[in-house]
Scaffold this motif. Structure first.
Motif, PDB file in Angstrom:
ATOM      1  N   THR A  84       0.618  -1.338  -0.007  1.00  0.00           N
ATOM      2  CA  THR A  84      -0.321  -0.239   0.267  1.00  0.00           C
ATOM      3  C   THR A  84       0.194   1.439  -0.320  1.00  0.00           C
ATOM      4  OG1 THR A  84      -0.309   0.539   2.650  1.00  0.00           O
ATOM      5  CG2 THR A  84      -1.871  -0.772   1.472  1.00  0.00           C
ATOM      6  N   GLY A  85       2.106   1.206   0.039  1.00  0.00           N
ATOM      7  CA  GLY A  85       2.896   2.592   0.550  1.00  0.00           C
ATOM      8  C   GLY A  85       3.391   2.369   1.417  1.00  0.00           C
ATOM      9  N   SER A  86       2.777   1.891   2.208  1.00  0.00           N
ATOM     10  CA  SER A  86       3.379   1.586   4.181  1.00  0.00           C
ATOM     11  C   SER A  86       3.240   0.570   4.898  1.00  0.00           C
ATOM     12  CB  SER A  86       1.690   2.564   4.653  1.00  0.00           C
ATOM     13  OG  SER A  86       1.983   2.686   6.629  1.00  0.00           O
ATOM     14  N   ILE A  87       4.703   0.684   5.340  1.00  0.00           N
ATOM     15  CA  ILE A  87       4.872  -0.692   5.496  1.00  0.00           C
ATOM     16  C   ILE A  87       3.885  -1.399   6.422  1.00  0.00           C
ATOM     17  CG2 ILE A  87       6.315  -0.106   7.055  1.00  0.00           C
ATOM     18  CD1 ILE A  87       6.625  -3.448   4.890  1.00  0.00           C
ATOM     19  N   ASP A  88       3.616  -0.175   7.554  1.00  0.00           N
ATOM     20  CA  ASP A  88       2.826  -0.481   8.680  1.00  0.00           C
ATOM     21  C   ASP A  88       1.540  -0.722   8.755  1.00  0.00           C
ATOM     22  OD1 ASP A  88       4.033   0.899  11.409  1.00  0.00           O
ATOM     23  OD2 ASP A  88       4.894   1.669   9.481  1.00  0.00           O
ATOM     24  N   VAL A  89       0.764  -0.840   7.472  1.00  0.00           N
ATOM     25  CA  VAL A  89      -0.476  -1.211   6.692  1.00  0.00           C
ATOM     26  C   VAL A  89       0.140  -2.369   6.257  1.00  0.00           C
ATOM     27  CG1 VAL A  89      -1.853  -0.523   5.330  1.00  0.00           C
ATOM     28  CG2 VAL A  89      -1.616   1.028   6.577  1.00  0.00           C
ATOM     29  N   ASP A  90       0.947  -2.508   4.756  1.00  0.00           N
ATOM     30  CA  ASP A  90       1.012  -4.074   5.100  1.00  0.00           C
ATOM     31  C   ASP A  90       1.170  -5.223   5.796  1.00  0.00           C
ATOM     32  OD1 ASP A  90       0.944  -2.436   1.981  1.00  0.00           O
ATOM     33  OD2 ASP A  90       3.000  -2.852   2.228  1.00  0.00           O
ATOM     34  N   LEU A  91       2.285  -4.993   6.984  1.00  0.00           N
ATOM     35  CA  LEU A  91       1.825  -5.886   8.031  1.00  0.00           C
ATOM     36  C   LEU A  91       1.221  -6.062   8.730  1.00  0.00           C
ATOM     37  CD1 LEU A  91       6.235  -5.419   8.154  1.00  0.00           C
ATOM     38  CD2 LEU A  91       5.008  -6.882   6.593  1.00  0.00           C
ATOM     39  N   ARG A  92       0.498  -5.823   8.814  1.00  0.00           N
ATOM     40  CA  ARG A  92      -0.647  -5.489   9.822  1.00  0.00           C
ATOM     41  C   ARG A  92      -1.667  -6.510   8.975  1.00  0.00           C
ATOM     42  NH1 ARG A  92       1.564  -0.837  12.381  1.00  0.00           N
ATOM     43  NH2 ARG A  92       0.742  -1.061  14.784  1.00  0.00           N
ATOM     44  N   GLY A  93      -1.820  -6.150   7.969  1.00  0.00           N
ATOM     45  CA  GLY A  93      -3.084  -6.937   7.245  1.00  0.00           C
ATOM     46  C   GLY A  93      -1.975  -8.737   6.836  1.00  0.00           C
ATOM     47  N   LEU A  94      -0.758  -8.119   6.809  1.00  0.00           N
ATOM     48  CA  LEU A  94      -0.418  -9.459   6.509  1.00  0.00           C
ATOM     49  C   LEU A  94      -0.365 -10.435   7.721  1.00  0.00           C
ATOM     50  CD1 LEU A  94       1.413 -11.774   4.843  1.00  0.00           C
ATOM     51  CD2 LEU A  94       3.933 -10.510   5.928  1.00  0.00           C
ATOM     52  N   ALA A  95      -0.348  -9.795   8.495  1.00  0.00           N
ATOM     53  CA  ALA A  95      -0.900 -10.755  10.011  1.00  0.00           C
ATOM     54  C   ALA A  95      -2.065 -11.306  10.398  1.00  0.00           C
ATOM     55  CB  ALA A  95      -0.335  -9.944  11.820  1.00  0.00           C
ATOM     56  N   MET A  96      -2.544  -9.720   9.871  1.00  0.00           N
ATOM     57  CA  MET A  96      -4.003 -10.708   9.751  1.00  0.00           C
ATOM     58  C   MET A  96      -4.521 -11.640   9.301  1.00  0.00           C
ATOM     59  SD  MET A  96      -6.143  -9.459  12.263  1.00  0.00           S
ATOM     60  CE  MET A  96      -5.580  -7.535  13.010  1.00  0.00           C
ATOM     61  N   GLY A  97      -3.908 -12.196   7.934  1.00  0.00           N
ATOM     62  CA  GLY A  97      -4.095 -12.754   7.277  1.00  0.00           C
ATOM     63  C   GLY A  97      -3.410 -13.852   7.828  1.00  0.00           C
ATOM     64  N   ILE A  98      -2.225 -13.899   8.584  1.00  0.00           N
ATOM     65  CA  ILE A  98      -2.111 -15.344   9.145  1.00  0.00           C
ATOM     66  C   ILE A  98      -3.116 -15.747   9.863  1.00  0.00           C
ATOM     67  CG2 ILE A  98      -0.125 -16.545   9.992  1.00  0.00           C
ATOM     68  CD1 ILE A  98       2.118 -14.170   8.169  1.00  0.00           C
ATOM     69  N   TYR A  99      -3.372 -14.709  10.682  1.00  0.00           N
ATOM     70  CA  TYR A  99      -4.312 -15.075  11.844  1.00  0.00           C
ATOM     71  C   TYR A  99      -5.559 -15.557  11.260  1.00  0.00           C
ATOM     72  CZ  TYR A  99      -8.469 -14.387  14.767  1.00  0.00           C
ATOM     73  OH  TYR A  99      -9.866 -14.638  15.652  1.00  0.00           O
ATOM     74  N   ARG A 100      -6.534 -15.504  10.051  1.00  0.00           N
ATOM     75  CA  ARG A 100      -7.231 -15.303  10.007  1.00  0.00           C
ATOM     76  C   ARG A 100      -7.155 -16.994   8.621  1.00  0.00           C
ATOM     77  NH1 ARG A 100      -8.305 -10.262   7.603  1.00  0.00           N
ATOM     78  NH2 ARG A 100      -9.461  -9.074   9.099  1.00  0.00           N
ATOM     79  N   PHE A 101      -5.905 -17.128   8.070  1.00  0.00           N
ATOM     80  CA  PHE A 101      -6.184 -18.606   7.315  1.00  0.00           C
ATOM     81  C   PHE A 101      -5.342 -19.660   8.577  1.00  0.00           C
ATOM     82  CE2 PHE A 101      -2.307 -21.232   6.263  1.00  0.00           C
ATOM     83  CZ  PHE A 101      -2.626 -21.861   5.163  1.00  0.00           C
ATOM     84  N   TYR A 102      -4.986 -19.005   9.384  1.00  0.00           N
ATOM     85  CA  TYR A 102      -4.904 -20.772  11.128  1.00  0.00           C
ATOM     86  C   TYR A 102      -6.482 -20.907  11.424  1.00  0.00           C
ATOM     87  CZ  TYR A 102      -0.097 -21.658   9.711  1.00  0.00           C
ATOM     88  OH  TYR A 102       0.711 -22.353   9.006  1.00  0.00           O
ATOM     89  N   SER A 103      -7.447 -19.825  11.508  1.00  0.00           N
ATOM     90  CA  SER A 103      -8.961 -19.815  12.151  1.00  0.00           C
ATOM     91  C   SER A 103      -9.045 -20.765  11.209  1.00  0.00           C
ATOM     92  CB  SER A 103      -8.991 -18.869  12.042  1.00  0.00           C
ATOM     93  OG  SER A 103      -8.439 -17.737  12.946  1.00  0.00           O
TER      94      SER A 103
END
Lengths: 204, 204
Positions: A84-103
């Motif tokens: 997105t142009g912001s590493i904070d947004v990108d990595l928070r989104g990635l972490a949430m994706g990992i969480y959802r994946f393992y849910s």
């Protein structure tokens, strides 16, 4: 009953092979969903898929072979990547994706089953190594862009930032057997970003 | 041959029980060292310990029971804890201790064997959860002192700093199957410290 012998007439061998593969993988997913990995047997999968047992054994050998092939289907879709142009947004989104994946109990079964097997089984270990090498390289793209933008130090190791982001999930699932939740994901991202900004994920 | 029936005469039942336990655990360690966890069977352990097979089955049930009991011997000695007055020194020392611990093939077998089993076996999962709950609480002591000294933010969650320190080791051993080395330990400590100083390991 499907098998993978070339059919005389209209069906091309390639088409039949693909149909067998699709039926077996769908049956594996359904078995994992209904009964979990410990109950997964080649016999049950063959029966549920309507495929000869000998075919399933020949092509996938054992349940690890089935999980490893399901892992191939994960790459493009299951954990979305942002840039997105912001590493904070990108990595928070990635972490949430990992969480959802393992849910998702099926993805959880596939990954944790392979991780458990990989401790003793080189084929499972190799499947994981290859999968995460490609996956982490790919996910590191947004970190590389953050380095180019000057958000992170120039000598940042992008893949190591991705490793740091992922590690807390596995620690909880495998080691301390603590639950995952959104706050775990949020903290995993925040910690990886803070460490990267502080320069601890520098290229060695 | 040792067994755990009370002996008539001079040997107290307690003493014999302890001798059987010591012989079985020593035999388990020796088997792990020589052949690794996948080859560990109750029969081999009983034979190597000179103990009745039925005794080993009754008291430990399966190889997971043996690993779980060996885990009890880890707590006080295997990974040294520091409390030097500097959180950087303490956590770097802890990380190096974890690295050395997993460089020992027997400890590695015990922990990774339990972790692999713990994905599917609630007894293994429970042994790990209990072990790491106590161990991480204990290791968090130096983080608590760092908070008291003002080295880390007042709302730091000390156990979460310890989790963050440990997670990269397991990620490499279990997920990406990348080797451990001293640089991994150094970076794990540096990243956990940087994130804690930035306030990302705050109490939720």
């Amino acid at each position: 009953m499907l098998d993978d012998r070339p059919a005389p007439g209209t069906v091309r061998p390639r088409g039949r092979t693909e149909r067998v593969r699709a039926a077996v993988l769908a049956a594996t997913r359904a078995e994992l969903e209904a009964h979990g990995y410990p109950a997964l047997t080649m016999e049950r999968v063959a029966e549920a898929a309507g495929v000869a047992k000998s075919t399933v054994y020949r092509r996938w050998r054992d349940p690890v072979g089935l999980l490893a092939e399901l892992l191939d289907d994960v790459t493009p879709t299951a954990v979305p990547l942002l840039d997105t142009g912001s590493i904070d947004v990108d990595l928070r989104g990635l972490a949430m994706g990992i969480y959802r994946f393992y849910s998702d109990p099926v993805w959880r079964s596939i990954l944790l089953g392979l991780i458990a097997a990989g401790v003793h089984d080189p084929r499972a270990a190799g499947a994981l190594r290859d999968f995460f090498r490609v996956r982490n390289e790919h996910a590191a793209e947004s970190v590389r862009h953050a380095v180019e933008r000057g958000e992170l130090p120039a000598d940042t190791d992008p893949v190591d930032v991705i490793r740091a982001l992922g590690a807390p999930f596995y620690y909880r699932m495998l080691v301390t057997h603590e639950p995952l939740d959104e706050a775990v994901a949020e903290r995993a991202a925040a910690a990886a970003i803070a460490a990267a900004k502080a320069g601890t994920h520098s290229i060695r």
